[in-house]
Design a protein around this motif. Structure first.
Motif, PDB file in Angstrom:
ATOM      1  N   UNK A 176       0.789  -1.227   0.000  1.00 32.67           N
ATOM      2  CA  UNK A 176       0.000   0.000   0.000  1.00 32.67           C
ATOM      3  C   UNK A 176       0.821   1.277   0.000  1.00 32.67           C
ATOM      4  N   UNK A 177       2.062   1.221  -0.391  1.00 31.41           N
ATOM      5  CA  UNK A 177       2.893   2.418  -0.529  1.00 31.41           C
ATOM      6  C   UNK A 177       3.481   2.923   0.783  1.00 31.41           C
ATOM      7  N   UNK A 178       3.082   4.122   1.229  1.00 28.08           N
ATOM      8  CA  UNK A 178       3.751   4.799   2.341  1.00 28.08           C
ATOM      9  C   UNK A 178       2.808   5.074   3.501  1.00 28.08           C
ATOM     10  N   UNK A 179       3.397   5.199   4.676  1.00 33.81           N
ATOM     11  CA  UNK A 179       2.644   5.500   5.894  1.00 33.81           C
ATOM     12  C   UNK A 179       2.528   7.015   6.022  1.00 33.81           C
ATOM     13  N   UNK A 180       1.305   7.490   6.239  1.00 37.78           N
ATOM     14  CA  UNK A 180       1.149   8.917   6.491  1.00 37.78           C
ATOM     15  C   UNK A 180       0.686   9.188   7.914  1.00 37.78           C
ATOM     16  N   UNK A 181       0.081   8.173   8.577  1.00 39.27           N
ATOM     17  CA  UNK A 181      -0.397   8.351   9.944  1.00 39.27           C
ATOM     18  C   UNK A 181      -0.292   7.035  10.695  1.00 39.27           C
ATOM     19  N   UNK A 182       0.321   7.095  11.871  1.00 35.95           N
ATOM     20  CA  UNK A 182       0.478   5.915  12.709  1.00 35.95           C
ATOM     21  C   UNK A 182       0.178   6.336  14.143  1.00 35.95           C
ATOM     22  N   UNK A 183      -0.822   5.697  14.762  1.00 39.50           N
ATOM     23  CA  UNK A 183      -1.179   5.974  16.157  1.00 39.50           C
ATOM     24  C   UNK A 183      -0.839   4.718  16.956  1.00 39.50           C
ATOM     25  N   UNK A 184      -0.037   4.886  18.007  1.00 44.54           N
ATOM     26  CA  UNK A 184       0.433   3.742  18.781  1.00 44.54           C
ATOM     27  C   UNK A 184      -0.096   3.836  20.208  1.00 44.54           C
ATOM     28  N   UNK A 185      -0.837   2.803  20.610  1.00 41.99           N
ATOM     29  CA  UNK A 185      -1.384   2.694  21.961  1.00 41.99           C
ATOM     30  C   UNK A 185      -0.609   1.599  22.675  1.00 41.99           C
ATOM     31  N   UNK A 186       0.071   1.974  23.767  1.00 36.56           N
ATOM     32  CA  UNK A 186       0.979   1.020  24.405  1.00 36.56           C
ATOM     33  C   UNK A 186       1.315   1.429  25.826  1.00 36.56           C
ATOM     34  N   UNK A 187       1.927   0.471  26.527  1.00 37.97           N
ATOM     35  CA  UNK A 187       2.688   0.812  27.724  1.00 37.97           C
ATOM     36  C   UNK A 187       4.035   1.279  27.202  1.00 37.97           C
ATOM     37  N   UNK A 188       4.681   2.154  27.930  1.00 40.07           N
ATOM     38  CA  UNK A 188       5.974   2.642  27.472  1.00 40.07           C
ATOM     39  C   UNK A 188       6.740   3.237  28.639  1.00 40.07           C
ATOM     40  N   UNK A 189       7.970   3.531  28.366  1.00 43.25           N
ATOM     41  CA  UNK A 189       8.835   4.249  29.292  1.00 43.25           C
ATOM     42  C   UNK A 189       9.888   4.958  28.451  1.00 43.25           C
ATOM     43  N   UNK A 190      10.784   5.733  29.040  1.00 47.45           N
ATOM     44  CA  UNK A 190      11.642   6.585  28.211  1.00 47.45           C
ATOM     45  C   UNK A 190      12.411   5.885  27.089  1.00 47.45           C
ATOM     46  N   UNK A 191      12.706   4.600  27.212  1.00 39.33           N
ATOM     47  CA  UNK A 191      13.421   3.879  26.149  1.00 39.33           C
ATOM     48  C   UNK A 191      12.551   3.585  24.947  1.00 39.33           C
ATOM     49  N   UNK A 192      11.230   3.498  25.132  1.00 40.45           N
ATOM     50  CA  UNK A 192      10.373   3.204  23.995  1.00 40.45           C
ATOM     51  C   UNK A 192       9.122   2.431  24.355  1.00 40.45           C
ATOM     52  N   UNK A 193       8.634   1.661  23.393  1.00 41.24           N
ATOM     53  CA  UNK A 193       7.346   0.988  23.467  1.00 41.24           C
ATOM     54  C   UNK A 193       7.524  -0.420  24.049  1.00 41.24           C
ATOM     55  N   UNK A 211      10.258   0.029   4.545  1.00 40.90           N
ATOM     56  CA  UNK A 211       9.268   0.813   5.288  1.00 40.90           C
ATOM     57  C   UNK A 211       9.385   2.241   4.778  1.00 40.90           C
ATOM     58  N   UNK A 212       8.232   2.825   4.422  1.00 42.31           N
ATOM     59  CA  UNK A 212       8.231   4.162   3.832  1.00 42.31           C
ATOM     60  C   UNK A 212       7.241   5.068   4.550  1.00 42.31           C
ATOM     61  N   UNK A 213       7.689   6.277   4.817  1.00 45.40           N
ATOM     62  CA  UNK A 213       6.837   7.312   5.396  1.00 45.40           C
ATOM     63  C   UNK A 213       6.777   8.466   4.409  1.00 45.40           C
ATOM     64  N   UNK A 214       5.605   9.063   4.237  1.00 50.95           N
ATOM     65  CA  UNK A 214       5.507  10.239   3.386  1.00 50.95           C
ATOM     66  C   UNK A 214       6.189  11.412   4.091  1.00 50.95           C
ATOM     67  N   UNK A 215       6.509  12.454   3.333  1.00 50.80           N
ATOM     68  CA  UNK A 215       7.016  13.687   3.929  1.00 50.80           C
ATOM     69  C   UNK A 215       5.938  14.222   4.857  1.00 50.80           C
ATOM     70  N   UNK A 216       6.335  14.652   6.023  1.00 46.45           N
ATOM     71  CA  UNK A 216       5.417  15.163   7.054  1.00 46.45           C
ATOM     72  C   UNK A 216       4.434  14.099   7.553  1.00 46.45           C
ATOM     73  N   UNK A 217       4.853  12.835   7.530  1.00 38.19           N
ATOM     74  CA  UNK A 217       4.044  11.786   8.147  1.00 38.19           C
ATOM     75  C   UNK A 217       3.875  12.126   9.627  1.00 38.19           C
ATOM     76  N   UNK A 218       2.845  11.545  10.232  1.00 39.92           N
ATOM     77  CA  UNK A 218       2.590  11.779  11.649  1.00 39.92           C
ATOM     78  C   UNK A 218       2.553  10.466  12.393  1.00 39.92           C
ATOM     79  N   UNK A 219       3.290  10.414  13.501  1.00 44.44           N
ATOM     80  CA  UNK A 219       3.238   9.280  14.420  1.00 44.44           C
ATOM     81  C   UNK A 219       2.831   9.840  15.770  1.00 44.44           C
ATOM     82  N   UNK A 220       1.733   9.329  16.312  1.00 42.36           N
ATOM     83  CA  UNK A 220       1.213   9.782  17.594  1.00 42.36           C
ATOM     84  C   UNK A 220       1.388   8.653  18.592  1.00 42.36           C
ATOM     85  N   UNK A 221       2.117   8.921  19.669  1.00 43.14           N
ATOM     86  CA  UNK A 221       2.452   7.904  20.665  1.00 43.14           C
ATOM     87  C   UNK A 221       1.633   8.129  21.927  1.00 43.14           C
TER      88      UNK A 221
END
Length: 176
Positions: A49-66, A101-111
């Motif tokens: 499906x080409x490139x990622x433009x929006x990714x929303x991640x719901x998780x437990x996390x801490x400063x190192x990551x997901x 893995x491809x992201x469009x320019x100005x893709x958004x990732x919400x953590x």
């Protein structure tokens, strides 16, 4: 066709809540339980499906990551207890460089996890896009025994663009 996806991180508890939140976004849902599985799922999406433009991640996390299953999450750098199923920002960078893995320019990732301010900055630098994360604890806003789609931070929601702080979005951020 570009991709909008929501991630429900599995393997560390609260999966039902993360599943519900991912479903509420109305986006394609993936449910990885390890960092390697997460990157493989992103690569599979991009293959068709080409490139990622929006990714929303719901998780437990801490400063190192997901956090996912037993020290097998998606982190900024290796840690002493990590398993071979963990993945890192350097792994993501390599897969982006290879075009897997491809992201469009100005893709958004919400953590939507706790304490991801510094991780958000690093992730934004790797993807070259916009990454939003909280530098404190996070929790959903509840009205009438239901989540409103807004997440609150004990710190602030920080917005990074291409690895640099773009602005402070305050204490509230909408997930859906």
């Amino acid at each position: 066709m570009n991709i909008a996806a929501s991630v429900s991180a599995q393997g560390y508890g609260n999966e039902a809540a993360f599943d519900y939140r991912a479903e509420m976004t109305g986006h394609l849902i993936i449910k990885p339980s390890t960092g390697h599985e997460f990157l493989n799922m992103l690569a599979d999406l991009c293959q068709y499906q080409k490139s990622i433009y929006l990714l929303k991640i719901f998780s437990h996390s801490y400063p190192r990551g997901i956090i996912m299953s037993n020290w097998s999450g998606f982190y900024d750098e290796p840690g002493p207890s990590d398993t071979k199923r963990a993945a890192y920002l350097s792994d993501l960078a390599g897969r982006i460089h290879k075009g897997e893995i491809q992201f469009i320019t100005d893709s958004q990732i919400l953590l939507f996890g706790c304490d991801l301010g510094s991780f958000s900055q690093k992730l934004s630098s790797v993807t070259g896009g916009i990454v939003v994360g909280s530098d404190g604890g996070t929790y959903p806003e509840i009205w009438g025994n239901r989540e409103t789609g807004v997440f609150l931070s004990t710190g602030n929601w920080l917005v990074y663009k291409n690895g640099s702080l773009a602005y402070n979005a305050g204490k509230r951020y909408r997930a859906w």
